[in-house]
Scaffold this motif. Structure first.
Motif, short mmCIF file in Angstrom:
data_model
loop_
_atom_site.label_atom_id
_atom_site.label_comp_id
_atom_site.label_asym_id
_atom_site.label_seq_id
_atom_site.Cartn_x
_atom_site.Cartn_y
_atom_site.Cartn_z
N HIS A 99 0.64 -1.06 0.04
CA HIS A 99 0.10 -0.20 0.32
C HIS A 99 0.87 1.13 0.11
N ARG A 100 1.35 1.60 1.43
CA ARG A 100 2.56 2.50 0.57
C ARG A 100 3.58 2.41 0.07
N LEU B 263 1.35 4.88 -3.25
CA LEU B 263 0.69 5.44 -2.86
C LEU B 263 2.54 6.50 -2.59
N ARG C 23 3.11 6.75 -6.46
CA ARG C 23 2.21 7.67 -6.93
C ARG C 23 3.12 9.73 -7.22
N ARG D 148 4.41 11.95 -10.09
CA ARG D 148 3.19 13.31 -9.65
C ARG D 148 5.20 13.83 -9.71
N LYS E 183 -4.44 7.48 -8.67
CA LYS E 183 -4.07 5.81 -7.24
C LYS E 183 -5.66 6.01 -6.89
N VAL E 184 -5.90 4.53 -6.87
CA VAL E 184 -7.33 4.06 -5.99
C VAL E 184 -6.52 3.06 -4.94
N ASP E 185 -8.06 2.63 -4.09
CA ASP E 185 -7.94 1.87 -2.63
C ASP E 185 -8.74 0.58 -3.87
N ARG F 230 8.85 1.56 -12.46
CA ARG F 230 10.12 0.19 -11.72
C ARG F 230 11.07 0.87 -11.25
N SER G 147 -11.22 7.46 -2.18
CA SER G 147 -9.60 7.08 -2.80
C SER G 147 -9.12 7.82 -3.87
N TYR G 148 -10.11 7.68 -4.96
CA TYR G 148 -9.48 8.08 -6.51
C TYR G 148 -9.03 9.76 -6.11
#
Lengths: 523, 523
Positions: free
Chosen positions: A450-451, A454, A457, A461, A470-472, A501, B357-358
């Motif tokens: 998860h982290r 984030l 992303r 940016r 991003k989306v959960d 990557r 979340s998006y």
């Protein structure tokens, strides 16, 4: 005699401040001067030419708000006592700052959101709209916009498939407002006393059924309309994010046992997270016999109707009751341009009730029949249909179909490319132009995964070459691309994969170094 | 390795339709070509130059919708299979039809509505906005618009007078939506459980106090929010259309006896019908001790704050809780550009509740602190502040003050001129730039007077030299002018008076002839 009386009053200035009115002409005449306008227009369009001509791969130049505040404040004239002289340099700096600090919707690096790289001609129509300023809730104020709404409604309803004599369409300011309006129409049909008496006095417990994947504006609408978010009934979804039809009846039955009256089921075509299309045909077969209004939030995906190749995603739409369609997403016009369709035109008139003698005519006539002020929330409404109708008139529907087909094909390409990468996980088959995935090298637990997404992303940016979102999904962040720009080719997808990557590995290395440091400190 | 894999997949076209993506480039490249854009821009701006340069006195060229439908349909390409070639002539015809059939906001004959003859430069900013397409509910998507909102909020709040550290402002799509949002924030503060539980479960009977002169969007909001229009409590007004402070307490007491909990009182600055300004200072003195939220609908008149000469109309505003301010009315920018101010910024965050979340960040940072998506209904929102902030930056506040002063002075002039005419009745002292009156020759009863005004209004509109509106006052129609164009001088008012008299006498003659005819038939 009247005329001469009037002239006399002009001559003596009425209350004595007549000279003021005349002297005002000087300053204001400059500001409204057509030649000055034309010169400023040349300056702006030249800058836009350069902007459109730049095919560099770039994301976002994210600036600290405090820094940008300072830069913007310095562009504001200090002159307060008189109208400042027009300063061409200042205008140029404002336009440059505006263009440079925005999302670069015309760059192949832009893959982050559902906003369009608009068809440039649409911007010119907006220019005309803004100067001519014809608000379009009432026919007399904006005749062509009101007619264009009818024409576009006819064109698009051919793809929806509702009875041409029965359906209705209104334009409104964004998908959130359209969803709210549709729910309002549905609420007022099921509970005709609520408008006058209120939810408390009307009795019954109005409820809405939606999936967890519905856009936030839908559950928000339940809060706004006085229904209460607790009266939202959640429908189960499958792994692709689509409502599972076999899960609907148990949920509705359980709601009925709790004393809830579900008056509306909201389906998505497609969802915001993954672009999933709910099975409208199967849902309609369940809602129709129960008298439940089926609203389709097609803000993102209704545009697929224009494509022969993809319109089947909305199979069953003809059985629904209303449809939200954002033309500012996949019909590539400036935001907002939202179309709200109703199968039954009478339902459109049920959303609102009002009287106001300054705008509504006592005796309806051929003109007021075209008014939409009684069917949309706005009193003053931008003629948002004009860019869409103009593009449709000048280029024809193929423009939209071609671009949509390309975007969906390229999203399929992204899916194949990511699937082939061992250190990426793709989370669904794309149904349109949205794809969610994770950079997922071996050995990470859910929290770390998860982290990592984030961090990737935000770093991507900040690095400014690509802009992704991003989306959960299932409680773990995922990366998300939305392909809205036909200039994106497979080479850009390959660049993005490499960038993600590289970024991900850098983050992991830095985390490891920090952990080592911590361990060291603790020893 | 990844890159080469990607290239391999590009080469073989993935699922086999790779060639399609490449061939799409031809058509779409034409449509998005910067040079083509620039040429179309030249065509549009030249037409707008001519449009702005036309100072003829004209009203509306009102066309039968069926006729206009036909004309518009003929401008639509028949090409459906491929992207039609750009046709400069077609675009020109569309722009001409658009400009010619609208309200002529830049002509001195336009006196009918509250839409502006916009400052032309504002249209160019809108062009940039439309091409760059930076929706502004989230900082990252439109950085400058979000910063410009803060800067304009600071500038305008200096005129409102709220604590700079406490107040908040959001932009939203029109005054109706702003009024709805303010009432929602007020509702949620007074009844914190309604959002989740709904009006029915929360208990209590929420009610709103407004005058009969409040804009229809306010009573509509009670219907939308689930409060119910029957829970609207009506405050008495004086002959000028202003709420009578001495009538407020008895109404509130009566409401309390009926079990209603009045959580919001809506005042107007000014009203739509007559431009009347409610006495904010006296109202605030009544609402504050009772914990009632005072919302000021200043859609039309808040702009008077910019004018030293007229800002006193809003005396007491500093004691109110929220303010709707349409910049697209008397700040002369394209519609919509509505600013919604809250004295207490926390209240702004109380209007809506959501998670998604998006778009919403898990960990707020300096960027997301500038987001407004949690405070306005829209998810995608036009960067509507940009025209206003640009005008303010380039020309300074004096531009607005000068134009407002001129419009108000000219409305005073109209009042003096009409009062001097024996066959006209003026219905109020104008407080801003709205004036209501009747053509009222001796000997007409109420019904005849009513029908005469309607007939005059429609005939004048049909004759196409002037565009004025009508409103019912005390059940009898009245003529209404709203002066939004600084090019209107006393000579145009004199022309209008003559036109109305001539038209009215023609209507009366025709009525008399028809009555004679009827009498003759019956004999």
């Amino acid at each position: 005699m009247t005329d001469s009386l009037a002239r006399m009053q002009i001559a003596d200035g009425g209350s004595g401040n007549g000279e003021k009115w005349n002297s005002v002409d000087g300053d204001l005449a400059e500001v409204f001067d057509p030649l000055n306008f034309h010169q400023a227009a040349a300056q702006c369009t030249l800058r836009l030419w350069r902007y459109l001509d730049d095919s560099a791969v770039k994301g976002l130049d994210l600036v600290e708000p405090a820094v940008l505040m300072k830069a913007a404040r310095e562009l504001m004239t200090d002159e307060r006592e008189r109208v400042a002289d027009f300063d061409e340099g200042r205008l140029g700096q404002i336009v440059d700052l505006y263009l440079n600090t925005g999302i670069q919707v015309h760059s192949p690096g832009y893959m982050g959101r559902q906003f369009s790289g608009v068809v440039p001609l649409a911007g010119l129509v907006d220019l005309v709209s803004s100067v001519a300023n014809q608000p379009s809730s009432f026919y007399e104020a904006g005749q062509l916009p009101n007619v264009a709404e009818r024409l576009m409604a006819e064109e698009l309803n051919r793809l929806i498939g509702w009875d041409p004599a029965e359906f209705a369409m209104v334009t409104t300011s964004g998908g959130s407002l359209a969803n709210l309006t549709a729910l309002l129409a549905a609420r007022n049909r099921a509970f005709p006393g609520i408008w006058a008496r209120g939810v408390a006095e009307e009795g019954g417990r109005p409820a809405v059924a939606i999936s967890e994947e519905a856009h936030y504006s839908v559950s928000r609408a339940a809060g706004v309309l006085g229904i209460g978010e607790e009266q939202i009934v959640r429908l189960p979804v499958d792994g692709q994010g689509r409502i599972r039809p076999d899960g609907v009846v148990p949920v509705l039955d359980a709601a009925a046992r709790r004393g809830l009256k579900v008056f509306c089921l909201v389906a998505s075509s497609g969802t915001t997270s993954m672009g999933a299309f709910d099975p409208l045909d199967e849902l309609a077969a369940l809602t129709r016999p129960r008298g439940i209004w089926l609203h389709v939030d097609g803000a993102h995906g209704a545009s697929l109707l224009v494509s022969e190749r993809h319109r089947d995603r909305l199979r069953g739409l003809a059985e629904a009751d209303s449809l939200t369609w954002d033309a500012h997403k996949m019909l590539f016009v400036p935001a907002p341009c939202t179309l709200l369709f109703y199968r039954d035109g009478d339902a459109a008139r049920g959303a609102f009730q009002q009287r106001a003698s300054y705008v509504f005519d006592e005796e309806p006539d051929v003109y007021s029949d075209f008014d939409s002020g009684d069917k949309n929330l706005e009193c003053t409404k931008r003629p948002m249909i004009m860019p869409l109708w103009t593009l449709w008139s000048v280029y024809g529907p193929a423009l939209f179909a071609r671009k949509i087909d390309h975007l969906c094909a390229m999203t399929g390409q992204a899916h194949r490319m990511l699937r082939a990468e061992p250190d990426f996980t793709v989370l669904h088959e794309p149904e349109a132009n949205i794809l969610c995935f994770r950079y997922d090298p071996a050995g990470l637990d859910r929290t770390a995964l998860h982290r990592l997404q984030l961090a990737i992303r935000n770093r991507v940016r900040a690095d400014g070459r690509f802009f992704i979102s991003k989306v959960d999904l299932d409680g773990v962040a995922a990366l998300r691309v939305v392909l809205m720009n036909h200039r994106i080719g497979a080479e850009h997808l390959a660049m993005l994969i490499t960038e993600i990557r590289t970024t991900g590995q850098r983050v992991l290395r830095e985390n490891a170094a920090r952990d080592d440091q911590k361990d060291g400190d603790q020893r």
